[in-house]
Design a protein around this motif. Structure first.
Motif, PDB file in Angstrom:
ATOM      1  N   GLU A  93       0.795  -1.227   0.000  1.00 20.71           N
ATOM      2  CA  GLU A  93       0.000   0.000   0.000  1.00 20.71           C
ATOM      3  C   GLU A  93       0.828   1.279   0.000  1.00 20.71           C
ATOM      4  N   THR A  94       2.053   1.234   0.549  1.00 19.98           N
ATOM      5  CA  THR A  94       2.806   2.474   0.761  1.00 19.98           C
ATOM      6  C   THR A  94       4.284   2.308   0.450  1.00 19.98           C
ATOM      7  N   THR A 147      -1.209   5.076   4.866  1.00 24.39           N
ATOM      8  CA  THR A 147      -0.097   6.023   4.824  1.00 24.39           C
ATOM      9  C   THR A 147       0.171   6.610   6.202  1.00 24.39           C
ATOM     10  N   ASN A 148      -0.886   7.005   6.899  1.00 25.70           N
ATOM     11  CA  ASN A 148      -0.764   7.532   8.265  1.00 25.70           C
ATOM     12  C   ASN A 148      -0.060   6.521   9.167  1.00 25.70           C
ATOM     13  N   GLU A 149      -0.477   5.257   9.086  1.00 27.09           N
ATOM     14  CA  GLU A 149       0.089   4.201   9.929  1.00 27.09           C
ATOM     15  C   GLU A 149       1.554   3.939   9.591  1.00 27.09           C
ATOM     16  N   ASP A 150       1.857   3.791   8.310  1.00 26.13           N
ATOM     17  CA  ASP A 150       3.219   3.410   7.924  1.00 26.13           C
ATOM     18  C   ASP A 150       4.212   4.538   8.139  1.00 26.13           C
ATOM     19  N   VAL A 151       3.783   5.776   7.990  1.00 26.32           N
ATOM     20  CA  VAL A 151       4.648   6.907   8.322  1.00 26.32           C
ATOM     21  C   VAL A 151       4.992   6.875   9.808  1.00 26.32           C
ATOM     22  N   ALA A 152       3.996   6.625  10.652  1.00 21.76           N
ATOM     23  CA  ALA A 152       4.234   6.569  12.096  1.00 21.76           C
ATOM     24  C   ALA A 152       5.136   5.390  12.479  1.00 21.76           C
ATOM     25  N   LEU A 214      -7.502   8.927  13.128  1.00 21.78           N
ATOM     26  CA  LEU A 214      -6.145   8.505  12.793  1.00 21.78           C
ATOM     27  C   LEU A 214      -5.087   9.098  13.719  1.00 21.78           C
ATOM     28  N   VAL A 215      -5.462  10.079  14.543  1.00 22.82           N
ATOM     29  CA  VAL A 215      -4.489  10.660  15.482  1.00 22.82           C
ATOM     30  C   VAL A 215      -4.036   9.606  16.482  1.00 22.82           C
ATOM     31  N   GLU A 216      -4.982   8.933  17.107  1.00 19.88           N
ATOM     32  CA  GLU A 216      -4.631   7.879  18.063  1.00 19.88           C
ATOM     33  C   GLU A 216      -3.860   6.760  17.369  1.00 19.88           C
ATOM     34  N   HIS A 217      -4.281   6.400  16.164  1.00 21.83           N
ATOM     35  CA  HIS A 217      -3.609   5.326  15.440  1.00 21.83           C
ATOM     36  C   HIS A 217      -2.163   5.710  15.095  1.00 21.83           C
ATOM     37  N   SER A 221       1.006   3.510  16.565  1.00 18.34           N
ATOM     38  CA  SER A 221       2.002   2.923  15.659  1.00 18.34           C
ATOM     39  C   SER A 221       3.406   3.391  16.017  1.00 18.34           C
ATOM     40  N   LEU A 222       3.561   4.672  16.311  1.00 15.04           N
ATOM     41  CA  LEU A 222       4.868   5.214  16.681  1.00 15.04           C
ATOM     42  C   LEU A 222       5.381   4.590  17.977  1.00 15.04           C
ATOM     43  N   VAL A 223       4.480   4.445  18.953  1.00 15.92           N
ATOM     44  CA  VAL A 223       4.848   3.828  20.229  1.00 15.92           C
ATOM     45  C   VAL A 223       5.318   2.390  20.025  1.00 15.92           C
ATOM     46  N   ASN A 224       4.625   1.655  19.178  1.00 17.86           N
ATOM     47  CA  ASN A 224       4.936   0.236  18.991  1.00 17.86           C
ATOM     48  C   ASN A 224       6.349   0.011  18.486  1.00 17.86           C
ATOM     49  N   THR A 225       6.820   0.861  17.568  1.00 19.07           N
ATOM     50  CA  THR A 225       8.146   0.633  16.992  1.00 19.07           C
ATOM     51  C   THR A 225       9.260   1.381  17.717  1.00 19.07           C
TER      52      THR A 225
END
Length: 289
Positions: A93-94, A147-152, A214-217, A221-225
């Protein structure tokens, strides 16, 4: 890194091997792997965590009073070249490329195809004094989710790389950012333990074309990695744009606090890193030497 271990601890007789008397000197390059959800292995050279004079290991305690181990590198030399993380992430997707310099000047160069997200990444750079370069293409013709998720995810991984062994950093950050009627509080810990507590009441579903869910998401995502503990709490606010922007500003300021060096703790590793490295080195000495 050089460790000093009595020869009898590893069952080697001085008569059968050419060893300095009375100790066996073992040179190890022990690495701490961290496998994140992206499937990227990140290795860091461990620091010295055995007392070479007493030959006693530095024990992990539940107290943060002894918050680290002896160091051999000067943080000033790290700052001169910058702590940089660079990640390339490609999925069906990205296609995302991220480069972050923790010791930057606030340079922002983001192009994600999501205008509001670009605006928020500009706040991250400006208020965190990070150099943030993000280039992303994705299936935004469907929606902004991937895109929002993968950027984070990529930003979190870049932060993890840039932090390195975390010697001498403050580790904790805490900041409340106002923006007109909105007030958001952020507290974070670069602990290596991913956790998100998120309490925002965003009154509208969209800001421009950006889905406010998408703000929380993004932060999850950023926290996870990145492996950080992050608490986000809204104290006041009615305007969606103001609430979200105050959140990114508070996060940027808290992150800046946490990643900067503590002049009273230069050259020490936060306790959670010390414990992990200590366990790995003892395992290597007594089972693999």
């Amino acid at each position: 890194m050089e460790l000093s271990v009595p020869s009898r601890s590893v069952g080697i007789s001085p008569a059968s091997a050419k060893l300095p008397k009375p100790n066996l000197r073992v040179s190890l390059r022990t690495f701490l792997p961290q496998i994140n959800p992206l499937g990227i292995s990140i290795y860091r050279l461990s620091s010295q965590i055995m007392d070479s004079h007493s030959q006693k290991p530095v024990l992990c305690s539940s107290s943060d009073q002894n918050n680290g181990s002896p160091a051999t590198a000067s943080p000033s030399s790290v700052i001169s070249v910058g702590r940089i993380g660079e990640v390339k992430r490609v999925t069906k997707e990205t296609d995302v490329a991220v480069r972050i310099n923790l010791d930057g000047t606030g340079v922002a160069d983001s192009s994600t195809g999501i205008p509001f997200l670009d605006h928020m990444l500009d706040q991250l750079a400006s208020h965190g004094l990070l150099d943030v370069h993000v280039k992303a293409t994705g299936d935004i013709h469907i929606d902004d989710h991937h895109t929002n998720e993968d950027v984070a995810l990529a930003i979190g991984t870049a932060l993890l790389q840039a932090l390195g062994d975390r010697k001498g950093i403050n580790r904790f950050g805490d900041f409340s950012a106002p923006l007109d009627e909105a007030l958001v509080h952020v507290a974070l810990d670069l602990s290596g333990r991913p956790h998100l507590s998120f309490d925002l009441q965003i009154p509208t579903q969209r800001v421009g074309t950006y889905d406010t869910q998408l703000v929380e998401h993004f932060f999850q995502s950023l926290v996870n990695t990145s492996g950080m503990t992050l608490h986000v709490r809204q104290l006041a606010g009615k305007n969606s744009h103001h609430i979200i922007e105050a959140t990114f500003k508070a996060f940027a300021r808290a992150l800046r606090q946490a990643t900067e060096y503590d002049p009273r703790r230069l050259g020490t590793v936060p306790r959670f890193v010390t414990c992990l490295l200590h366990q790995m080195i003892l395992t290597h000495i007594f089972y693999h030497v």
